[in-house]
Scaffold this motif. Structure first.
Motif, short mmCIF file in Angstrom:
data_model
loop_
_atom_site.label_atom_id
_atom_site.label_comp_id
_atom_site.label_asym_id
_atom_site.label_seq_id
_atom_site.Cartn_x
_atom_site.Cartn_y
_atom_site.Cartn_z
N ILE A 732 1.00 -1.23 0.11
CA ILE A 732 0.17 0.11 0.09
C ILE A 732 0.82 1.33 0.01
CG2 ILE A 732 -1.79 1.24 1.39
CD1 ILE A 732 -2.73 -1.61 2.46
N ASN A 733 2.21 1.13 0.74
CA ASN A 733 2.88 2.22 0.50
C ASN A 733 3.50 2.77 -0.86
OD1 ASN A 733 3.37 3.57 3.18
ND2 ASN A 733 5.00 2.00 3.67
N MET A 734 3.48 1.69 -1.64
CA MET A 734 4.09 1.64 -2.94
C MET A 734 3.01 2.01 -3.95
SD MET A 734 6.53 -1.48 -3.11
CE MET A 734 7.21 -0.93 -4.81
N VAL A 735 1.73 1.67 -3.60
CA VAL A 735 0.31 1.97 -4.54
C VAL A 735 -0.20 3.09 -4.18
CG1 VAL A 735 -1.61 0.79 -5.52
CG2 VAL A 735 0.52 -0.71 -5.19
N GLY A 736 -0.41 3.32 -2.98
CA GLY A 736 -1.45 4.31 -2.38
C GLY A 736 -2.60 3.69 -1.88
N PRO A 737 -3.60 4.33 -1.36
CA PRO A 737 -4.74 3.94 -0.71
C PRO A 737 -5.44 2.54 -1.58
CG PRO A 737 -4.82 5.84 -0.22
CD PRO A 737 -3.63 5.82 -1.43
N ILE A 738 -6.06 1.54 -1.26
CA ILE A 738 -6.31 0.50 -2.02
C ILE A 738 -8.01 0.31 -2.01
CG2 ILE A 738 -4.03 -0.60 -2.62
CD1 ILE A 738 -4.91 -2.66 -0.53
N ALA A 739 -8.60 -0.30 -2.84
CA ALA A 739 -10.21 -0.82 -2.53
C ALA A 739 -9.79 -2.21 -2.42
CB ALA A 739 -10.79 -0.39 -3.68
N VAL A 740 -10.45 -2.79 -1.16
CA VAL A 740 -10.52 -4.10 -0.84
C VAL A 740 -11.75 -4.81 -0.70
CG1 VAL A 740 -9.67 -5.56 1.14
CG2 VAL A 740 -8.33 -3.60 0.26
N THR A 741 -11.72 -6.08 -1.04
CA THR A 741 -12.87 -7.13 -0.72
C THR A 741 -12.31 -8.32 -0.60
OG1 THR A 741 -14.87 -7.86 -1.59
CG2 THR A 741 -13.23 -7.55 -3.23
N SER A 742 -13.14 -9.16 0.10
CA SER A 742 -12.52 -10.46 0.64
C SER A 742 -12.19 -11.40 -1.06
CB SER A 742 -13.41 -11.33 1.32
OG SER A 742 -14.60 -11.41 0.71
N ALA A 743 -11.18 -12.07 -0.80
CA ALA A 743 -10.90 -12.96 -1.90
C ALA A 743 -11.71 -14.36 -2.13
CB ALA A 743 -9.37 -13.17 -1.96
N ASP A 750 -14.42 -17.47 3.79
CA ASP A 750 -13.17 -16.55 3.46
C ASP A 750 -12.25 -17.55 2.94
OD1 ASP A 750 -14.32 -14.22 4.31
OD2 ASP A 750 -13.96 -14.70 6.30
N THR A 751 -11.22 -16.95 2.42
CA THR A 751 -9.98 -17.60 1.72
C THR A 751 -9.00 -17.39 2.83
OG1 THR A 751 -10.74 -16.58 -0.59
CG2 THR A 751 -8.36 -17.62 -0.38
N THR A 752 -8.22 -18.61 2.90
CA THR A 752 -7.10 -18.66 4.01
C THR A 752 -5.93 -19.10 3.52
OG1 THR A 752 -8.04 -20.71 4.74
CG2 THR A 752 -8.88 -18.95 5.77
N PRO A 773 -0.51 -20.17 4.62
CA PRO A 773 -1.87 -20.11 5.38
C PRO A 773 -1.89 -18.80 5.89
CG PRO A 773 -0.36 -22.18 5.86
CD PRO A 773 0.39 -21.22 5.25
N SER A 774 -3.02 -18.32 6.16
CA SER A 774 -3.47 -17.21 6.86
C SER A 774 -3.06 -17.24 8.21
CB SER A 774 -4.91 -16.81 6.76
OG SER A 774 -5.15 -16.58 5.19
N PRO A 775 -2.37 -16.16 8.89
CA PRO A 775 -2.33 -16.37 10.49
C PRO A 775 -3.58 -16.50 11.14
CG PRO A 775 -1.98 -14.07 9.68
CD PRO A 775 -2.28 -14.94 8.33
N GLU A 776 -4.75 -15.91 10.74
CA GLU A 776 -6.01 -16.01 11.55
C GLU A 776 -7.05 -16.29 10.38
OE1 GLU A 776 -6.15 -15.65 14.70
OE2 GLU A 776 -4.15 -14.86 15.15
N ASN A 777 -7.97 -17.01 10.97
CA ASN A 777 -9.11 -17.29 10.06
C ASN A 777 -10.35 -16.59 10.42
OD1 ASN A 777 -7.49 -19.54 8.87
ND2 ASN A 777 -8.13 -21.00 10.42
N ILE A 778 -10.20 -15.59 11.23
CA ILE A 778 -11.18 -14.88 11.67
C ILE A 778 -11.17 -13.29 11.31
CG2 ILE A 778 -12.48 -13.89 13.75
CD1 ILE A 778 -11.16 -15.86 15.24
N ALA A 779 -12.34 -12.63 10.67
CA ALA A 779 -12.16 -11.63 9.91
C ALA A 779 -11.93 -10.58 10.85
CB ALA A 779 -13.44 -11.32 9.19
#
Length: 1131
Positions: A732-743, A750-752, A773-779
């Motif tokens: 995000i530092n390189m791109v600037g603010p981003i629009a996000v949604t779950s993958a 959710d994608t883990t 693997p995701s460090p957490e499986n909770i949103a």
């Protein structure tokens, strides 16, 4: 031997060797010629247990002490083979008269191997290893002598094992004293004070796996050559344990070589394991003398010859050594009884001599910087003169998994080679004597079965689901068919039962064949021709096999497999040209697609984040790991990408996208439009797994969303978040603010894992940043901040961060604005209430008027109030003694403290330097450094203290921490070439272009010093970094390090170990060595590279030359190729 002296594996290994030696010492000393003290079966079992402990210690110490690891694995092989022989003798399988001939070949091989290890240990000044290796070698020699003179041999063996026990006791006492005294008392030669010689670059041919493989080849050659030399009368059942021990160890080395990213070494170890099991099978059936069919050894020799040619890229010695096994297989094909005849045994005698010589040379090269020439690099030099061929650079990125988090190299070369071998093995006719009389079973079961199952497991670890499924399915089929058809189990079972099982395999393989349509032509042909073989098995089971059909389809399958073997081997060696595998025959436009549809890169590498950033800047959408689950992201300044992400996700209207920022600094352009209370809450709560829903407003227009803004948030509000994930924040530092949604498609889980991003969204995304693997499986926890001005927040969803923790953060932050005044007088409480309201309103007005350059964007209301108070209580035109504020940095001396320096605001020195040459107006302040007499903002003081006048004492502390000699210079680490260019160094265009091509990466460039270092922030430490006229610059290809440099500015770096000791390759090593001297450690497990960076001298680059000061993780040839390419482009 680069090792950590306090590693737990070394005491365990020494203890295991000492316990086994004590066991044999007691047995040899107390036994009589007619009766053993310990029954042979019990002795064998105890030796096997100790051998397993030694093997574990040897494997776990591979990366720390290669000579020690070699010793442990060699002794483990000795006691595994002899233990199995003792068990067979105790159970009566081996007659008492055959015990001596069964032990002699193995003991002779290990006598020589341990003697060579002892010589190397002596030359390397490893006293304990020398005593242990030499004593066990002499003990084995005396055991051989004891076969003819039992009394002499056993007593001498016991005496030698006593020396091993004494060495183990000495080693144990040394480590115990070191532990009790915390390193103050350390015995000599217990590795506590050793300063190992470190090599500039890891040698691909001189690894512990290669040396152990050579020891096992020495063992097998000894067993097969002894009958020719008359040492033993013939091959017998007593020799099977030695041969199969060698086979098992070769399989283990095969797996470890894949883990070491050495597919050529792993393939050769797999071939050697196959030979060892076949030789053991022949020895097991020595009484019936199985016949060796011609086709198989001929095909095997062709495969091994090709391997020998390609192995020359490692060294000429490696290729020539493998040619001896080609000659061995030709001898097997030329004689009907194969391993039992004198021709093959003669070749094995030659292999015995050559293996011993190569083992000694490789062991010396592994432990000394001065090397014995082995022809390394000759093939590269030859290929470099051929314009049509380009060698592939064999770095670890070449084996980056397509899907999955893998630590293994590609295993498809060995998998296809095994298919070739198994296919041509079953072309042999059984004849009238029965299947056991023909040497087919080990070729079909071990090559087609065991090795393919191993390859399938490696492919599965690499995320190659189809390839792993095919190899495992084919492996199971070869095992079942081999044991049934060629193990004497077929008999009367031929018929319906066998046919049903084969039909089941056909159905599974049909699915594999269909799936191969989506991969490439070669894999489709591979799966389809195996289906034809299954049909021949089915026809044979029901007795309807046409004459010649099975031979024809088997040869076709073998040829297809050979093409795949050659293609993968060639393509893995040469970057161009490539042997084609063909495109995917079927491509879907939706989920899945082809494997080339989406870029997969590891998140830990800064270059990977750069690639994903470029994709997003060009309007692409990507999958990204976070501190919770994987998400789908698009750059806010690319409205077309935001719309694409919304459509790809099939986003429901009630599930809008959110906006993410790397830090609150990215809100600076619009902070005057946001509530100060909200900004301070963001400052207190982020980065974290907290999403804040805030009112929608004109501030959103500043991020370039345009018409795509309707897809983010609702008409009334928008969710915003700053993730606590280095890779995400750096991106995000390189791109600037981003629009996000779950993958994941709307409504699904959710994608883990990055595997799931590809599986669910396929070629609809342009890239995936892979982090396992995701460090957490909770949103995340979603907090309602739309009414924060009233002093209240709500919760839409409680996720990873508990509600109580969020409320605690908010209440603490609100406390900054609500100053409690204790008073019993109502009029005083009313006065303080109006005073607080007035101060807060003044703060809001000042913040709105301050614009983008107002300095209280990070400190907030509390800091502003403290500065206002200090300004009111300090007498006008009178400079009082410095009053140290509570927020002065830890470690700042009394001379360098943040105080109120002036009664009138002055321009901050750091901001002035930072914004020089730009249109940004630096802010002003009352505060500053008392000693330096410089006005400084509170947030600028630590940067000034660390990178200017304060850097010199910090560097002194750095030198003291590692006991580094003062004459050794310090290197400067930066996050990117852009960070360096901000200092405007007067580098030539050629140097700039060269840096852009090698950074970020494992290369350090030596450049000329100059005034630009002051602009970089070095200041008073100018003379402490680099040499008098030059300095070394490093841009590491590591996301965490790059992000840290972004936060702190350039860093002065050095290796995290006491000077003269081995490099630290795990954060636990840093803690154990320097934990009491440093303030913190960023933990990331094992280092991905155990070799230092390549240091390039660029001082004469304008003259068209560069120099390699130290060759490290990037080969010198690769650096030179990059430079020549850049130079030609510039010209």
């Amino acid at each position: 031997m680069a090792q950590d002296s306090r590693s737990v594996h070394f005491p365990v290994g020494i203890l295991g060797i000492s316990s086994g030696s004590l066991l044999l010492l007691v047995n040899n000393y107390a036994s009589t010629p007619g009766e053993d003290l310990i029954p042979q079966t019990a002795l064998g079992i105890l030796l096997l247990v100790i051998a397993a402990v030694l093997a574990n210690a040897g494997v776990l110490s591979l990366s720390h002490g290669q000579l020690f690891s070699l010793l442990c694995l060699t002794v483990s092989g000795l006691w595994t083979g002899s233990g199995l022989v003792y068990i067979l003798a105790g159970q009566g399988v081996i007659p008492p008269d055959d015990l001596g001939p069964s032990l002699v070949p193995g003991l002779a091989a290990f006598t020589l191997a341990l003697l060579l290890i002892a010589i190397v240990a002596l030359l390397a000044k490893k006293a304990v290893l020398f005593i242990i290796a030499l004593s066990i070698s002499l003990a084995c020699a005396h055991e051989i002598a004891g076969l003819s003179a039992a009394g002499f041999g056993r007593s001498a063996s016991a005496a030698n094992y006593l020396f091993v026990c004494l060495a183990g006791v000495y080693f144990g006492i040394g480590h115990l004293l070191s532990y009790i005294t915390h390193g103050k008392v350390e015995l000599v030669a217990t590795w506590a004070k050793e300063k190992p010689v470190q090599k500039a670059q890891q040698d691909p041919e001189c690894t512990s796996m290669t040396l152990v493989s050579l020891v096992m080849n020495l063992l097998a050659a000894s067993v097969l050559a002894c009958p020719l030399l008359g040492v033993v009368p013939r091959l017998s059942t007593g020799h099977v344990p030695w041969l199969w021990t060698a086979g098992v160890f070769q399989l283990a080395m095969c797996v470890l070589s894949y883990r070491d990213m050495d597919p050529l070494g792993a393939t050769f170890c797999g071939f050697m394991a196959l030979l060892r099991f076949a030789e053991g099978y022949t020895a097991l059936l020595f009484s019936i003398q199985p016949y060796s069919p011609v086709p198989f050894p001929v095909v095997f020799s062709v495969l091994l010859f090709i391997m020998a040619v390609f192995s020359c890229q490692k060294s000429l010695t490696e290729g020539v050594y493998q040619l001896f096994f080609v000659a061995y297989l030709i001898a097997v094909a030329a004689e009907p009884l194969g391993f039992l005849q004198r021709g093959t045994q003669g070749v094995q005698a030659a292999i015995f001599v050559v293996s011993a010589g190569v083992l000694f040379v490789y062991a010396l090269n592994m432990n000394f910087s001065r090397r014995i020439p082995t022809g390394q690099g000759l093939l590269k030099a030859l290929v470099s003169k051929i314009n049509a061929l380009t060698l592939r650079t064999h770095d670890k990125d070449f084996h980056t998994p397509y899907l999955g988090l893998s630590k293994y190299a590609d295993a498809e070369v060995l998998g296809h080679a095994c298919s070739v071998l198994a296919a041509f093995a079953i072309t042999a006719a059984i004849g009238e004597r029965g299947p056991l009389f023909v040497l087919v079973l080990p070729w079909a079961v071990v090559a087609g079965g065991v090795l393919q199952l191993l390859c399938g497991s490696v492919c599965f670890a690499r995320g190659k689901t189809l390839e792993s499924t095919a190899f495992i399915l084919f492996g199971v089929m070869w095992v079942v068919w081999g044991l049934t058809r060629y193990g004497g189990l077929y008999g009367e079972s031929r018929g319906f039962n066998v046919a049903v099982g084969i039909i089941g395999f056909m159905l599974f393989n049909a699915l594999v064949t269909v799936a191969a349509l989506f991969l490439n032509v070669a894999w489709f042909a591979y799966a389809l021709t195996f289906q034809l073989i299954l049909i021949s098995f089915l026809l044979d089971a029901i007795g309807s096999l046409p004459f010649g059909y099975d031979i024809g389809v088997t040869i076709i399958f073998g040829l297809v497999s050979f093409y795949c073997f050659l293609a993968h081997l060639f393509n893995g060696t040469f970057q161009s040209p490539q042997i084609p595998l063909g495109p995917a025959l079927v491509k879907l436009s939706g989920t899945g697609g082809s494997r080339d549809a989406c870029l997969h890169v590891p998140a830990r590498k800064a270059t990977s984040v750069n690639q994903i950033a470029e994709i997003m800047k060009n309007g692409g959408i990507c999958g990204m790991p976070t501190d919770t689950v994987y998400v789908l992201v698009a750059a806010c300044n690319r409205p077309d990408a935001v719309v694409k992400a919304f459509k790809v996700k099939k986003q429901a209207q009630d599930r809008p996208m959110s906006m993410w920022i790397s830090s609150i600094k990215q809100l600076d352009p619009v902070k005057h439009l946001l509530s100060p209370l909200l900004l301070d809450f963001m400052e207190a709560a982020w980065p974290s797994s907290i999403s804040m829903v805030i009112p929608r407003g004109p501030w959103l227009d500043a991020f370039g969303l345009g018409e795509a803004a309707k897809h983010i948030g609702t008409p009334q509000s928008i969710a915003i978040r700053s993730p606590d994930c280095t890779a995400a924040t750096h991106l995000i530092n390189m791109v600037g603010p981003i629009a996000v949604t779950s993958a994941n498609p709307t409504g699904e889980a959710d994608t883990t894992h990055h595997n799931q991003v590809y599986a669910k969204l396929g070629d609809k995304v342009n890239g995936v940043l892979c982090d396992g693997p995701s460090p957490e499986n909770i949103a995340s926890t979603v907090v309602d901040c739309t009414k924060i001005e009233t002093g209240h927040i709500g919760f839409f969803r409680v996720g990873l961060i508990p509600k109580s923790k969020v409320l605690h953060i908010f209440e603490e932050m609100v406390g900054y604005y609500q100053i409690q005044h204790r008073s019993t007088k109502w009029w005083r409480r009313l006065f303080f209430y109006f005073l607080t309201v007035a101060c807060y309103n003044a703060f809001v007005a000042a913040r709105s008027a301050g614009g983008a350059d107002w300095k209280y964007r990070r400190g907030g209301y509390k800091d502003w109030l403290e500065d206002l108070t200090m300004e009111l209580i300090v007498p006008i035109n009178k400079r009082s003694a410095p009053q140290v504020l509570p927020s002065s940095p830890i470690g700042a001396s009394a001379e360098h403290d943040l105080v109120q320096l002036n009664t009138k605001r002055k321009t901050c020195r750091e901001c002035s330097l930072k914004h020089s040459g730009t249109d940004v107006r630096p802010g002003s302040t009352l505060m500053g450094c008392w000693q330096c007499d410089l006005p400084l903002h509170r947030e600028c003081f630590m940067h000034h203290f660390a990178t200017r006048d304060g850097l010199s004492p910090l560097l002194s502390h750095l030198y003291h921490t590692k006991d580094r000699p003062a004459e050794k210079p310090i290197c400067i680490c930066i996050s990117s070439v852009e960070q360096l260019s901000a200092a405007k160094p007067p580098f030539s265009p050629l140097l700039w272009e060269f840096m852009k091509n090698v950074y970020p990466g494992g290369i350090s460039c030596i450049v000329s010093k100059g005034d630009w270092l002051y602009r970089l922030g070095v200041g008073a430490a100018y003379d402490r970094v680099g040499t008098k006229d030059s300095i070394m610059i490093r841009v590491p290809d590591h996301t965490v390090t790059a992000h840290l440099c972004d936060l702190t500015g350039p860093l002065a770096i050095t290796s995290a170990n006491p000077s003269g000791e081995p490099d630290s390759t795990h954060h636990s090593m840093v803690l154990s060595r320097l934990g009491h001297k440093i303030q913190g450690v960023l933990c990331d497990g094992d280092s991905k590279e155990v070799v230092a960076s390549t240091v390039v001298n660029c001082l004469k680059i304008d003259e068209g030359t560069i120099g390699i000061v130290r060759e490290g993780c990037v080969p010198a040839v690769r650096v030179q190729q990059i430079f020549e390419r850049v130079k030609s482009q510039m010209l």
